[in-house]
Design a protein around this motif. Sequence first.
Motif, short mmCIF file in Angstrom:
data_model
loop_
_atom_site.label_atom_id
_atom_site.label_comp_id
_atom_site.label_asym_id
_atom_site.label_seq_id
_atom_site.Cartn_x
_atom_site.Cartn_y
_atom_site.Cartn_z
N TYR A 111 24.44 68.23 53.93
CA TYR A 111 25.11 67.88 55.18
C TYR A 111 25.03 69.09 56.11
O TYR A 111 25.40 70.20 55.72
CB TYR A 111 26.57 67.50 54.92
CG TYR A 111 26.68 66.20 54.15
CD1 TYR A 111 26.88 65.01 54.82
CD2 TYR A 111 26.55 66.17 52.78
CE1 TYR A 111 26.96 63.81 54.14
CE2 TYR A 111 26.62 64.98 52.08
CZ TYR A 111 26.83 63.80 52.77
OH TYR A 111 26.89 62.62 52.08
N TRP A 160 31.43 65.87 64.43
CA TRP A 160 32.24 64.71 64.07
C TRP A 160 33.73 65.05 64.13
O TRP A 160 34.52 64.30 64.71
CB TRP A 160 31.86 64.20 62.68
CG TRP A 160 32.85 63.23 62.12
CD1 TRP A 160 33.16 62.00 62.62
CD2 TRP A 160 33.69 63.44 60.99
NE1 TRP A 160 34.15 61.43 61.84
CE2 TRP A 160 34.48 62.29 60.84
CE3 TRP A 160 33.84 64.48 60.08
CZ2 TRP A 160 35.41 62.15 59.81
CZ3 TRP A 160 34.77 64.34 59.06
CH2 TRP A 160 35.54 63.20 58.93
N ILE A 161 34.11 66.20 63.57
CA ILE A 161 35.51 66.61 63.59
C ILE A 161 35.99 66.78 65.03
O ILE A 161 37.07 66.32 65.39
CB ILE A 161 35.71 67.91 62.78
CG1 ILE A 161 35.46 67.65 61.29
CG2 ILE A 161 37.11 68.48 63.01
CD1 ILE A 161 35.37 68.90 60.44
N PHE A 206 36.13 61.62 51.93
CA PHE A 206 34.98 62.05 52.72
C PHE A 206 33.97 60.91 52.82
O PHE A 206 33.48 60.61 53.91
CB PHE A 206 34.36 63.30 52.10
CG PHE A 206 33.18 63.84 52.86
CD1 PHE A 206 33.36 64.62 53.99
CD2 PHE A 206 31.88 63.58 52.44
CE1 PHE A 206 32.27 65.13 54.69
CE2 PHE A 206 30.79 64.08 53.12
CZ PHE A 206 30.99 64.86 54.26
N LEU A 234 39.02 67.32 52.59
CA LEU A 234 39.13 65.95 52.09
C LEU A 234 38.65 65.87 50.65
O LEU A 234 37.82 66.66 50.20
CB LEU A 234 38.25 65.01 52.93
CG LEU A 234 38.58 64.90 54.41
CD1 LEU A 234 37.50 64.11 55.14
CD2 LEU A 234 39.93 64.23 54.59
N TYR A 240 35.10 71.56 52.95
CA TYR A 240 35.12 72.14 54.29
C TYR A 240 36.02 71.33 55.22
O TYR A 240 36.73 71.88 56.05
CB TYR A 240 33.68 72.18 54.83
CG TYR A 240 33.54 72.70 56.23
CD1 TYR A 240 33.65 74.06 56.51
CD2 TYR A 240 33.27 71.82 57.28
CE1 TYR A 240 33.50 74.53 57.80
CE2 TYR A 240 33.11 72.30 58.58
CZ TYR A 240 33.24 73.66 58.83
OH TYR A 240 33.09 74.12 60.11
N CYS A 241 36.00 69.99 55.06
CA CYS A 241 36.83 69.11 55.89
C CYS A 241 38.26 68.99 55.37
O CYS A 241 39.11 68.41 56.04
CB CYS A 241 36.22 67.72 55.94
SG CYS A 241 34.63 67.65 56.78
N VAL A 287 28.80 67.98 61.00
CA VAL A 287 30.17 67.77 60.50
C VAL A 287 31.16 68.29 61.53
O VAL A 287 32.16 67.62 61.84
CB VAL A 287 30.36 68.45 59.12
CG1 VAL A 287 31.81 68.39 58.68
CG2 VAL A 287 29.45 67.81 58.08
N ASP A 288 30.90 69.47 62.09
CA ASP A 288 31.78 70.02 63.13
C ASP A 288 31.84 69.10 64.35
O ASP A 288 32.93 68.87 64.92
CB ASP A 288 31.31 71.41 63.56
CG ASP A 288 31.66 72.49 62.57
OD1 ASP A 288 32.58 72.29 61.75
OD2 ASP A 288 31.00 73.56 62.61
N CYS A 309 33.73 59.89 56.81
CA CYS A 309 32.75 60.73 57.50
C CYS A 309 31.47 59.96 57.78
O CYS A 309 30.79 59.51 56.85
CB CYS A 309 32.44 61.98 56.68
SG CYS A 309 31.29 63.09 57.54
N ALA A 355 30.89 69.94 51.70
CA ALA A 355 31.23 69.34 52.98
C ALA A 355 32.63 68.73 52.93
O ALA A 355 33.42 68.88 53.87
CB ALA A 355 30.19 68.29 53.37
N ALA A 356 32.95 68.04 51.85
CA ALA A 356 34.29 67.46 51.71
C ALA A 356 35.35 68.55 51.68
O ALA A 356 36.38 68.45 52.36
CB ALA A 356 34.35 66.62 50.43
#
Length: 78
Positions: free
Chosen positions: A49, A57-58, A29, A24, A21-22, A54-55, A33, A18-19
């Motif tokens: 996650y 949030w972004i 993260f 970060l 992917y972002c 996550v999307d 996040c 997840a980190a």
Amino acid sequence: MRAANDNVPLRLLTKTQAARYCGLSLPSFDSVCPVRAIALGVGVRWERYDIREVDAWIDSLRPGEAPLRTADSLLEAL
């Protein structure tokens, strides 16, 4: 994000995935996040996650723009 051995996209990600992917680091993260991990079992190793959360949030970080509505959020609004 895709699984290592096939072309099926992953829905649930480890914290490291997840980190990444972002874009970060893990400490960044953790500090920025707000998405909470889903416990699939006992212990941190089983936490994942949801990439959709996550999307979302972004998308919420874009100033002045409404986040993109997904089919799920449109159905929930009904």
